[in-house]
Design a protein around this motif. Structure first.
Motif, PDB file in Angstrom:
ATOM      1  N   PRO A   1      -3.577   4.544  14.635  1.00 36.76           N
ATOM      2  CA  PRO A   1      -4.774   3.891  15.195  1.00 36.76           C
ATOM      3  C   PRO A   1      -5.647   3.292  14.034  1.00 36.76           C
ATOM      4  CG  PRO A   1      -4.935   6.254  15.165  1.00 36.76           C
ATOM      5  CD  PRO A   1      -3.659   6.050  14.640  1.00 36.76           C
ATOM      6  N   VAL A   2      -6.234   2.035  14.558  1.00 39.18           N
ATOM      7  CA  VAL A   2      -7.316   1.331  13.746  1.00 39.18           C
ATOM      8  C   VAL A   2      -8.613   1.499  14.570  1.00 39.18           C
ATOM      9  CG1 VAL A   2      -7.932  -1.076  12.765  1.00 39.18           C
ATOM     10  CG2 VAL A   2      -5.506  -0.208  12.814  1.00 39.18           C
ATOM     11  N   VAL A   3      -9.425   1.874  13.727  1.00 38.91           N
ATOM     12  CA  VAL A   3     -10.978   1.799  14.195  1.00 38.91           C
ATOM     13  C   VAL A   3     -11.641   0.791  13.380  1.00 38.91           C
ATOM     14  CG1 VAL A   3     -13.106   3.119  14.549  1.00 38.91           C
ATOM     15  CG2 VAL A   3     -11.021   4.356  14.936  1.00 38.91           C
ATOM     16  N   CYS A   4     -12.455  -0.382  14.052  1.00 35.68           N
ATOM     17  CA  CYS A   4     -12.915  -1.334  13.346  1.00 35.68           C
ATOM     18  C   CYS A   4     -14.594  -1.107  13.389  1.00 35.68           C
ATOM     19  CB  CYS A   4     -12.503  -2.520  13.810  1.00 35.68           C
ATOM     20  SG  CYS A   4     -13.390  -3.959  13.113  1.00 35.68           S
ATOM     21  N   ASP A   5     -15.295  -1.239  12.339  1.00 30.67           N
ATOM     22  CA  ASP A   5     -16.701  -1.178  12.458  1.00 30.67           C
ATOM     23  C   ASP A   5     -17.058  -2.491  12.853  1.00 30.67           C
ATOM     24  OD1 ASP A   5     -19.538  -0.876  12.228  1.00 30.67           O
ATOM     25  OD2 ASP A   5     -19.410   0.341  10.374  1.00 30.67           O
ATOM     26  N   ASN A   6     -17.763  -2.803  13.977  1.00 32.00           N
ATOM     27  CA  ASN A   6     -18.013  -4.156  14.266  1.00 32.00           C
ATOM     28  C   ASN A   6     -19.518  -4.282  14.285  1.00 32.00           C
ATOM     29  OD1 ASN A   6     -16.955  -6.622  15.095  1.00 32.00           O
ATOM     30  ND2 ASN A   6     -17.315  -6.444  17.331  1.00 32.00           N
TER      31      ASN A   6
ATOM     32  N   THR B   1     -12.971   2.217  23.384  1.00 32.74           N
ATOM     33  CA  THR B   1     -11.534   2.229  23.204  1.00 32.74           C
ATOM     34  C   THR B   1     -10.791   1.303  23.894  1.00 32.74           C
ATOM     35  OG1 THR B   1      -9.748   3.769  23.125  1.00 32.74           O
ATOM     36  CG2 THR B   1     -11.390   4.007  25.135  1.00 32.74           C
ATOM     37  N   LYS B   2      -9.647   0.851  23.363  1.00 33.95           N
ATOM     38  CA  LYS B   2      -8.728  -0.031  24.214  1.00 33.95           C
ATOM     39  C   LYS B   2      -7.954   0.590  25.467  1.00 33.95           C
ATOM     40  CE  LYS B   2      -6.116  -2.831  21.817  1.00 33.95           C
ATOM     41  NZ  LYS B   2      -5.140  -3.297  20.655  1.00 33.95           N
TER      42      LYS B   2
ATOM     43  N   SER C   1      -7.666  -0.100  17.986  1.00 36.34           N
ATOM     44  CA  SER C   1      -7.447   1.006  18.704  1.00 36.34           C
ATOM     45  C   SER C   1      -8.895   1.186  19.287  1.00 36.34           C
ATOM     46  CB  SER C   1      -6.935   2.003  18.393  1.00 36.34           C
ATOM     47  OG  SER C   1      -5.634   1.770  17.721  1.00 36.34           O
ATOM     48  N   ILE C   2      -9.852   1.290  18.395  1.00 35.12           N
ATOM     49  CA  ILE C   2     -11.339   1.511  18.753  1.00 35.12           C
ATOM     50  C   ILE C   2     -12.217   0.655  18.129  1.00 35.12           C
ATOM     51  CG2 ILE C   2     -13.131   3.556  18.649  1.00 35.12           C
ATOM     52  CD1 ILE C   2     -10.768   5.538  19.005  1.00 35.12           C
ATOM     53  N   VAL C   3     -13.385   0.454  18.527  1.00 37.64           N
ATOM     54  CA  VAL C   3     -14.502  -0.226  17.968  1.00 37.64           C
ATOM     55  C   VAL C   3     -15.700   0.804  17.721  1.00 37.64           C
ATOM     56  CG1 VAL C   3     -16.055  -2.260  18.130  1.00 37.64           C
ATOM     57  CG2 VAL C   3     -13.645  -2.673  18.763  1.00 37.64           C
ATOM     58  N   MET C   4     -16.355   0.574  16.904  1.00 35.08           N
ATOM     59  CA  MET C   4     -17.425   1.395  16.436  1.00 35.08           C
ATOM     60  C   MET C   4     -18.661   0.357  16.176  1.00 35.08           C
ATOM     61  SD  MET C   4     -19.567   2.474  13.476  1.00 35.08           S
ATOM     62  CE  MET C   4     -20.751   3.564  13.096  1.00 35.08           C
ATOM     63  N   HIS C   5     -19.899   0.936  16.758  1.00 36.01           N
ATOM     64  CA  HIS C   5     -21.027   0.153  16.580  1.00 36.01           C
ATOM     65  C   HIS C   5     -22.059   1.359  16.027  1.00 36.01           C
ATOM     66  CE1 HIS C   5     -20.256  -3.973  18.040  1.00 36.01           C
ATOM     67  NE2 HIS C   5     -19.685  -3.377  18.815  1.00 36.01           N
ATOM     68  N   SER C   6     -22.935   0.732  15.335  1.00 35.91           N
ATOM     69  CA  SER C   6     -24.169   1.337  15.024  1.00 35.91           C
ATOM     70  C   SER C   6     -25.189   0.580  16.146  1.00 35.91           C
ATOM     71  CB  SER C   6     -24.915   1.321  13.770  1.00 35.91           C
ATOM     72  OG  SER C   6     -26.291   1.640  13.827  1.00 35.91           O
ATOM     73  N   THR C   7     -25.680   1.109  17.393  1.00 31.73           N
ATOM     74  CA  THR C   7     -26.436   0.477  18.261  1.00 31.73           C
ATOM     75  C   THR C   7     -27.780   0.345  17.819  1.00 31.73           C
ATOM     76  OG1 THR C   7     -26.570   2.622  19.590  1.00 31.73           O
ATOM     77  CG2 THR C   7     -24.784   1.143  20.119  1.00 31.73           C
TER      78      THR C   7
ATOM     79  N   LYS D   1       0.253  -0.316   1.107  1.00 29.27           N
ATOM     80  CA  LYS D   1       0.476   0.505   0.020  1.00 29.27           C
ATOM     81  C   LYS D   1      -0.102   1.652   0.052  1.00 29.27           C
ATOM     82  CE  LYS D   1       1.182  -3.482  -3.118  1.00 29.27           C
ATOM     83  NZ  LYS D   1       0.434  -4.250  -4.188  1.00 29.27           N
ATOM     84  N   ALA D   2      -1.244   1.878   0.533  1.00 32.63           N
ATOM     85  CA  ALA D   2      -2.023   3.279   0.843  1.00 32.63           C
ATOM     86  C   ALA D   2      -1.545   4.228   1.720  1.00 32.63           C
ATOM     87  CB  ALA D   2      -3.491   2.662   1.180  1.00 32.63           C
ATOM     88  N   ILE D   3      -0.954   3.604   2.696  1.00 39.58           N
ATOM     89  CA  ILE D   3      -0.391   4.396   3.933  1.00 39.58           C
ATOM     90  C   ILE D   3       0.535   5.602   3.443  1.00 39.58           C
ATOM     91  CG2 ILE D   3       1.037   4.574   6.231  1.00 39.58           C
ATOM     92  CD1 ILE D   3      -0.186   1.731   6.547  1.00 39.58           C
ATOM     93  N   ASN D   4       0.405   6.777   3.890  1.00 35.41           N
ATOM     94  CA  ASN D   4       1.465   7.745   3.563  1.00 35.41           C
ATOM     95  C   ASN D   4       1.997   8.473   4.755  1.00 35.41           C
ATOM     96  OD1 ASN D   4      -0.382  10.153   3.827  1.00 35.41           O
ATOM     97  ND2 ASN D   4      -1.191   9.680   1.722  1.00 35.41           N
ATOM     98  N   THR D   5       2.666   9.666   4.646  1.00 28.85           N
ATOM     99  CA  THR D   5       3.270  10.472   5.531  1.00 28.85           C
ATOM    100  C   THR D   5       2.274  11.332   6.463  1.00 28.85           C
ATOM    101  OG1 THR D   5       3.869  12.303   4.346  1.00 28.85           O
ATOM    102  CG2 THR D   5       5.652  10.681   4.849  1.00 28.85           C
ATOM    103  N   LYS D   6       1.016  11.282   5.828  1.00 30.45           N
ATOM    104  CA  LYS D   6       0.001  11.970   6.245  1.00 30.45           C
ATOM    105  C   LYS D   6      -1.139  11.046   7.211  1.00 30.45           C
ATOM    106  CE  LYS D   6      -1.563  15.537   4.038  1.00 30.45           C
ATOM    107  NZ  LYS D   6      -2.297  16.288   2.921  1.00 30.45           N
ATOM    108  N   THR D   7      -1.041   9.801   6.959  1.00 29.76           N
ATOM    109  CA  THR D   7      -1.959   8.928   7.627  1.00 29.76           C
ATOM    110  C   THR D   7      -2.120   8.890   8.731  1.00 29.76           C
ATOM    111  OG1 THR D   7      -1.413   7.581   5.322  1.00 29.76           O
ATOM    112  CG2 THR D   7      -2.828   6.471   7.324  1.00 29.76           C
ATOM    113  N   ALA D   8      -3.394   9.189   9.293  1.00 24.61           N
ATOM    114  CA  ALA D   8      -3.609   9.427  10.701  1.00 24.61           C
ATOM    115  C   ALA D   8      -4.845   8.407  11.137  1.00 24.61           C
ATOM    116  CB  ALA D   8      -4.226  10.817  11.055  1.00 24.61           C
ATOM    117  N   LEU D   9      -5.220   7.484  10.476  1.00 30.02           N
ATOM    118  CA  LEU D   9      -6.177   6.473  10.871  1.00 30.02           C
ATOM    119  C   LEU D   9      -6.492   5.333   9.772  1.00 30.02           C
ATOM    120  CD1 LEU D   9      -8.219   6.114  13.289  1.00 30.02           C
ATOM    121  CD2 LEU D   9     -10.374   7.068  11.402  1.00 30.02           C
ATOM    122  N   ILE D  10      -6.722   4.073  10.157  1.00 26.26           N
ATOM    123  CA  ILE D  10      -7.100   3.428   9.368  1.00 26.26           C
ATOM    124  C   ILE D  10      -8.487   2.618   9.807  1.00 26.26           C
ATOM    125  CG2 ILE D  10      -6.469   0.772   8.413  1.00 26.26           C
ATOM    126  CD1 ILE D  10      -3.869   1.404   8.785  1.00 26.26           C
ATOM    127  N   TRP D  11      -9.579   2.876   8.750  1.00 20.82           N
ATOM    128  CA  TRP D  11     -10.961   2.350   9.087  1.00 20.82           C
ATOM    129  C   TRP D  11     -11.097   1.022   8.675  1.00 20.82           C
ATOM    130  CZ3 TRP D  11     -14.434   5.335  12.150  1.00 20.82           C
ATOM    131  CH2 TRP D  11     -15.503   5.018  12.093  1.00 20.82           C
TER     132      TRP D  11
END
Length: 367
Positions: free
Chosen positions: A161-166, A205-206, A182-188, A124-134
């Motif tokens: 693209p979807v970025v997931c904080d893991n 990144t995948k 698409s991409i995984v993020m970590h605070s190492t 529902k939140a996606i619109n024509t300008k949506t460039a990323l889902i976090w």
């Protein structure tokens, strides 16, 4: 290689003619021009190359980029997006990154924060300008669970693209790239470092596509990279990550059950509990439930602060993922714009003897 073997061997790339068993620290900032790709340490360094190699393999990715902090890693993703892009982000997420979006990127990026425990809210939140889902799952500090597969299916239909904080789950218990991210993020800084003595962040990144090229440009040109010593320390710490995480998760599960049955506790947030609203989804995408939990003390901020002040083995401190147990009233750390309940206590369960931790919590909760 299996996970434990990757953790031990993929972060070691011997460049020394003496062939040491452990990769030495290369402190040089500049390198002689030759066929090797390492020229200047802001762009690449032998220790960072080794660290990025093990990170990519742990998350089943094609490439990784290491940063000087978790926020620097997240910011590089936001900087790689075109101005006026729209993002969909979780309503419960790490306060530092949320604050980054609402302050530094205010007027540059548009953000909708939604409850991602219901994947239809993302659609529902996606619109024509949506460039990323976090996505952040389990989330910080309410341990909310988002269905990574379902969200990625929605995103793929729109080619977003979807970025997931893991960070909470770590690659030991969850691999978002295998679930469609698409991409995984970590605070190492957290579990990957594991000893509360290293600051760092990472993206994996995948595939190496246009977005990844922009992120790498931000990394190497912006220069928010970890030092060779920090890379060395992280590679060293990752060697024990699989075994440390087993201990963290075992302790957290037992403590969560103890707290759930305690008369002075109002509610416990831990996805390993059968009555957690996200337990079923967590069980399908995680192989363990991690070492983080939160709980509500009966009463308000004063009661929560009193409990924390009586503890002996839990250090009242921000951050998480170390071998020592840390605890904090999260709203007090997040500041005046916090959305977290004032009586919520967040716990990073450490590797002390379980009996000591249980006895300590029990005595602190007694009125």
């Amino acid at each position: 290689m299996k996970l434990e073997t990757i953790a031990i061997h993929a972060g070691t790339q011997i460049t020394d003619s003496y062939r040491p068993a452990v990769q030495p620290i290369t402190l040089a900032t500049t390198f002689e021009h030759h066929e090797d790709s390492v020229i200047y340490s802001r762009a690449a360094n032998p220790n960072r190359i080794a660290l990025e190699n093990v990170l990519a393999k742990l998350e089943h990715g094609q490439a990784a980029a290491a940063f000087s902090s978790g926020n620097a890693a997240g910011m590089s993703v936001f900087q790689a997006l075109p101005p006026s892009s729209h993002l969909v982000a979780p309503d419960d997420m790490y306060h530092g990154l949320r604050h980054l979006l609402t302050t530094v990127f205010k007027g540059i990026l548009e953000v909708d924060f939604v409850d991602m425990t219901q994947s239809e809210n993302v659609a529902k939140a996606i619109n024509t300008k949506t460039a990323l889902i976090w996505v952040e799952t389990p989330s910080n500090p309410l341990l909310k669970i988002s269905d990574i597969r379902a969200i990625c299916t929605i995103a793929q239909e729109k080619q977003i693209p979807v970025v997931c904080d893991n960070t909470f789950a770590t690659p030991v218990f969850q691999n978002p790239l295998l679930l469609g991210a698409s991409i995984v993020m970590h605070s190492t800084t957290k579990y990957l470092g594991g000893h509360s003595d290293i600051l760092g962040g990472a993206l994996i990144t995948k595939e190496e596509n246009e977005l990844w090229d922009k992120i790498k440009l931000v990394q190497t040109t912006g220069g928010a990279v970890p030092s060779p010593f920090d890379c060395y320390m992280l590679s060293r710490s990752i060697k024990t990550l699989p075994y440390r995480m087993k201990g963290h998760a075992e302790h957290a599960g037992i403590i969560a059950t103890f707290l759930q049955n305690h008369p002075q506790v109002e509610k416990v947030y831990y996805p390993g509990l059968l009555d957690h609203p996200g337990h079923t989804i967590a069980a399908t995408q995680m192989t363990g439930f991690g070492g983080m939990l939160s709980f509500l003390v009966k009463g308000g901020a004063n009661e929560a602060d009193t409990v924390i002040s009586k503890l002996q083995y839990f250090t009242n401190a921000t951050s998480l993922g170390g071998v020592e147990s840390l605890i904090e009233r999260r709203a007090a750390s997040e500041g005046p714009d916090s959305k977290t309940p004032q009586n919520l206590i967040r716990v990073s369960v450490g590797l002390e003897h379980l009996d000591d931790l249980l006895e300590d919590l029990d005595q602190a909760l007694k009125q």
